[in-house]
Scaffold this motif. Structure first.
Motif, PDB file in Angstrom:
ATOM      1  N   PRO A 163      88.904  52.758 -34.218  1.00 52.10           N
ATOM      2  CA  PRO A 163      88.552  53.472 -32.982  1.00 52.10           C
ATOM      3  C   PRO A 163      87.123  54.014 -33.039  1.00 52.10           C
ATOM      4  CG  PRO A 163      90.154  54.728 -34.284  1.00 52.10           C
ATOM      5  CD  PRO A 163      89.956  53.436 -34.986  1.00 52.10           C
ATOM      6  N   GLY A 164      86.579  54.362 -31.882  1.00 49.60           N
ATOM      7  CA  GLY A 164      85.205  54.851 -31.815  1.00 49.60           C
ATOM      8  C   GLY A 164      85.087  56.363 -31.879  1.00 49.60           C
ATOM      9  N   VAL A 165      86.197  57.083 -31.760  1.00 49.35           N
ATOM     10  CA  VAL A 165      86.141  58.544 -31.853  1.00 49.35           C
ATOM     11  C   VAL A 165      85.838  58.911 -33.304  1.00 49.35           C
ATOM     12  CG1 VAL A 165      87.444  60.691 -31.576  1.00 49.35           C
ATOM     13  CG2 VAL A 165      87.830  58.781 -29.992  1.00 49.35           C
ATOM     14  N   GLY A 175      85.140  50.921 -31.883  1.00 48.40           N
ATOM     15  CA  GLY A 175      85.071  51.075 -30.426  1.00 48.40           C
ATOM     16  C   GLY A 175      85.866  50.018 -29.677  1.00 48.40           C
ATOM     17  N   GLY A 176      86.208  50.348 -28.455  1.00 46.21           N
ATOM     18  CA  GLY A 176      86.893  49.385 -27.585  1.00 46.21           C
ATOM     19  C   GLY A 176      88.377  49.225 -27.848  1.00 46.21           C
ATOM     20  N   LEU A 177      89.007  50.220 -28.529  1.00 45.61           N
ATOM     21  CA  LEU A 177      90.446  50.134 -28.785  1.00 45.61           C
ATOM     22  C   LEU A 177      91.250  51.057 -27.853  1.00 45.61           C
ATOM     23  CD1 LEU A 177      90.730  50.056 -32.690  1.00 45.61           C
ATOM     24  CD2 LEU A 177      90.555  48.145 -31.097  1.00 45.61           C
ATOM     25  N   ILE A 195      80.877  48.887 -30.379  1.00 52.00           N
ATOM     26  CA  ILE A 195      81.063  48.316 -29.050  1.00 52.00           C
ATOM     27  C   ILE A 195      81.180  49.425 -28.010  1.00 52.00           C
ATOM     28  CG2 ILE A 195      82.650  46.951 -27.610  1.00 52.00           C
ATOM     29  CD1 ILE A 195      83.372  45.389 -30.172  1.00 52.00           C
TER      30      ILE A 195
END
Lengths: 476, 476
Positions: free
Chosen positions: B150-152, B67-69, B8
């Protein structure tokens, strides 16, 4: 126009390759101001593919498909799409001949299996592939444009630029009151994303153009998009906004579009007929490698030394034992001696040097991990009156000195500075190399040498990639 | 178990970043023999996100979201999912405290906006994030496991390994008659994908393990997957198959898992207490950069020279003018002189050198673009009786010579060879550097130095990335 991207291939779904094609297609679409709403990837499985085609056609105006056009049994995009849409496959003699010619040109035997690459769903417009075997095609189904392209990035990229974008643009122009769009990418180095945003806030708000900011470590990119009733109107607008931006942040913009910093530096050196030599400790060859990435770099790149050990710094670069003992290998006197030493050894116009502690080990209380010194030395005739304006002063950690004979730049000079980059080893090396390259660029364009203080100016945020609450290097 | 990956973020959909998270997640799942059937990406748009959640839950057994957290307004994954599933958000005090501790540790101020990162849908199991602010969570909905991460990439990677995979494995083990799976990745260099496949065809067919082949230029990776009723059974099987493969293609396997060739070479040099120095022309610093990518490389890496010009080759490496004039800079005598010269200058045990024409310009009829010479020189005591076995002979373009005193390896020796790599500039440099590193590895492990003839052995296909009908570097 609502766009969707679909990539097909088992290797993508298994994570064997990082699929960069979706980003390639999406960023090209943005040039026409077309936004991508969905991205999907499926295996080489007819049922999954049919499902994805169906969903794309029902929810999007433009469905861009990549992959599965090859000659093998696994490549099923064309046949599956034709079947899903109830269109028969038709053989195209011209494409088959072009394929035969391609094979002859690269000196390879054409296989009978390649024949299937000349089959297309009825009603499709064929998109030539001058650099590969698989042609693409475009068809319209229930108001949705479906484009199928090869998965090889080089072939895909060329097909997008030469075949797909002009056709999409033509469709867009049919629309009522559609505005024309022009986009330009400005590449900046030395200023953080949020500082950049802060500096340009009024330009972003005056409505002439849209500004979008993006971190691409260690740079920050700035995308300028302008609209107009005609292309020339959009062009005029974008020129005006870009000029305003350059007037504001001037020398922080090093290039446009696909120009890398090393390419810009190479271009400046080549055009001026100047040469460079590199002495690297902590960057370990990174600067030399970047400079020689440019084709034809032998014109201006004389050579480099990777002097990791003290003895190498002494024997090869002429750094004195006394300097090394007294100040340590990671110090301003040593980096200055390295820069002037490498310049003398290679007989170059410019010498650039790095020494630092990239970590994770090797730090101490007085010299922490992340500390790095960068030095530059230049000979007579390299313009630097502006650079020497703060001669003798230590500004933002950077000390600039005139050459031996003390002239105002005509006799050359040197500069050295130190930074602390709290980054992991790989990024420490990358950022250090980029500052060094940027110093060469600044020397050649007679602009002030800058360091972390300028990098942090504006909103007080760190440069791209440095820890800062305002810096986003990925989504979280 | 049917898995689906959803990422996301607007930056992914706009193509501003190449989303490597999907490949990261998919390749981790393969370790448990779980195949990913769908991958999708949507913008930070609640309607699109709801739609994607709904579809994932209805068609897959495992939905992995990334993603998006984050703490910003754009980060809406948690609230949107909670709303879509009709579950209230609940505040978790423990997560909030952990976040506060994280901020204190990195010396940053926690913001009020971070509070939302401690909210989770009712019934969710929280997944700790020791290296970032955003915890992940897992919940079960209509029989589907939904995991939000998470997206990282660094945070995602750690959460997959430490939190997600063990939980997925535990679910798998609940199933009836489920077999245990073990996978191992063998990294090979110097043999083409189809040759590798041909060499190991019988091992692939005997049913003990599955072999999957993958090109990752300039290497070829070989994934071995074995199943058993228990983990120890699968382990025994995989050990036996890996041993069989090593017995067959032995020295072509340089490492396993995430080990790069430069890390393997660094490890060998460090363990043996040997040092190396590098003289680079066409590779322009690539070899030095790779060797110094390793933390702690100063133990074995003494230094490098990038000698682009003839004068640098003379002055710095002691290549004689006569040799340069008579044979040209791209020649076997010059590369040999560079290798022994750099070894002498740095006082290293091993000297390695490259000179070639990476293109696109600079070629001639007798010395075409793509031609490259590689030379290696070593001192007394470095084992090489096997390497010197073909001393004086030119085998597959590689000439091996004993040291000055003519001993059988005890007094050192040298080798040089030439190759023609018909590749673009960047890949020519990469492949040349890899051959050079591989020669150091072969010297340290006392195995024969090999070149293109071995690279082409077996099915006659080219090494990874060289044009060949059997080589696939992307899907078409």
């Amino acid at each position: 126009m609502k766009a969707e991207i679909l990539t097909i291939g088992d290797e993508v779904l298994r994570g064997e390759i990082v699929d960069s094609n979706k980003a390639l297609i999406a960023s090209r679409l943005l040039q026409l101001d077309v936004e991508c709403h969905y991205q999907a990837s499926v295996r080489d499985d007819p049922a999954d593919m049919r499902d994805a085609f169906e969903r794309g056609i029902s929810r999007s105006d433009l469905l861009l498909v990549s992959g599965g056009l090859g000659p093998t049994r696994d490549d099923r995009t064309t046949e599956t799409l034709a079947e899903a849409l109830g269109r028969p496959l038709e053989f195209d003699e011209g494409s088959f001949e072009a394929m035969r010619a391609f094979f002859a040109r690269v000196g390879r035997e054409m296989n009978e299996t390649n024949r299937k690459q000349a089959l297309f769903p009825s009603g499709a417009e064929i998109l030539a592939n001058p650099v590969g075997t698989a042609p693409g095609f475009l068809l319209e189904e229930r108001g949705t444009i479906v484009v199928c392209m090869p998965g090889v990035p080089r072939e895909l990229s060329l097909m997008m630029d030469e075949q797909v974008l002009p056709r999409v643009e033509a469709r867009l122009e049919k629309g009522e009151g559609v505005s024309r769009v022009r986009a330009r990418m400005l590449r900046t180095f030395g200023i953080g994303e949020s500082s950049l945003e802060g500096e340009l806030a009024d330009i972003a708000q005056d409505g002439e153009a849209e500004l979008a900011f993006r971190t691409s470590f260690p740079d920050n990119f700035l995308r300028v998009v302008a609209r107009g009733a005609s292309i020339s109107e959009a062009d005029t607008r974008i020129d005006a906004v870009a000029a305003k931006i350059r007037a504001r942040i001037g020398d922080l913009v090093y290039g446009e579009g696909e120009e890398t910093l090393e390419a810009v530096v190479g271009g400046l050196l080549g055009a001026a007929g100047r040469t460079v030599a590199v002495a690297e400790s902590c960057t370990g060859g990174t600067i030399a490698q970047k400079l020689t990435d440019n084709p034809g770099s032998s014109v201006y790149f004389l050579g480099g030394m990777v002097a990791y050990s003290n003895s190498a710094k002494q024997a090869l670069l002429g750094v004195s034992e006394e300097t090394l003992v007294r100040h340590g290998a990671v110090s301003e006197p040593v980096v200055s001696a390295m820069a002037s030493g490498v310049r003398a050894r290679f007989g170059a116009d410019i010498g650039i040097a790095t020494t630092g502690i990239s970590g994770p080990g090797g730090g101490s209380e007085t010299k922490p991990v992340g500390l790095v010194y960068i030095g530059i030395s230049w000979g007579a005739g390299i313009a630097s009156s502006r650079i020497l304006a703060n001669s003798g002063e230590v500004d933002a950690g950077i000390r600039v000195s005139p050459g031996e004979s003390g002239g105002a730049g005509g006799e050359g000079g040197s500069a050295a500075g130190h930074f602390i980059f709290p980054l992991d080893r790989a990024r420490h090396r990358t950022l250090t190399a980029q500052v060094a390259l940027d110093w060469i660029r600044r020397l050649m364009t007679d602009t002030e040498l800058v360091g972390p203080s300028l990098m942090r100016r504006g909103g007080g945020s760190a440069p791209a990639g440095l820890p800062s609450s305002g810096t986003k290097t990925g989504s979280s």
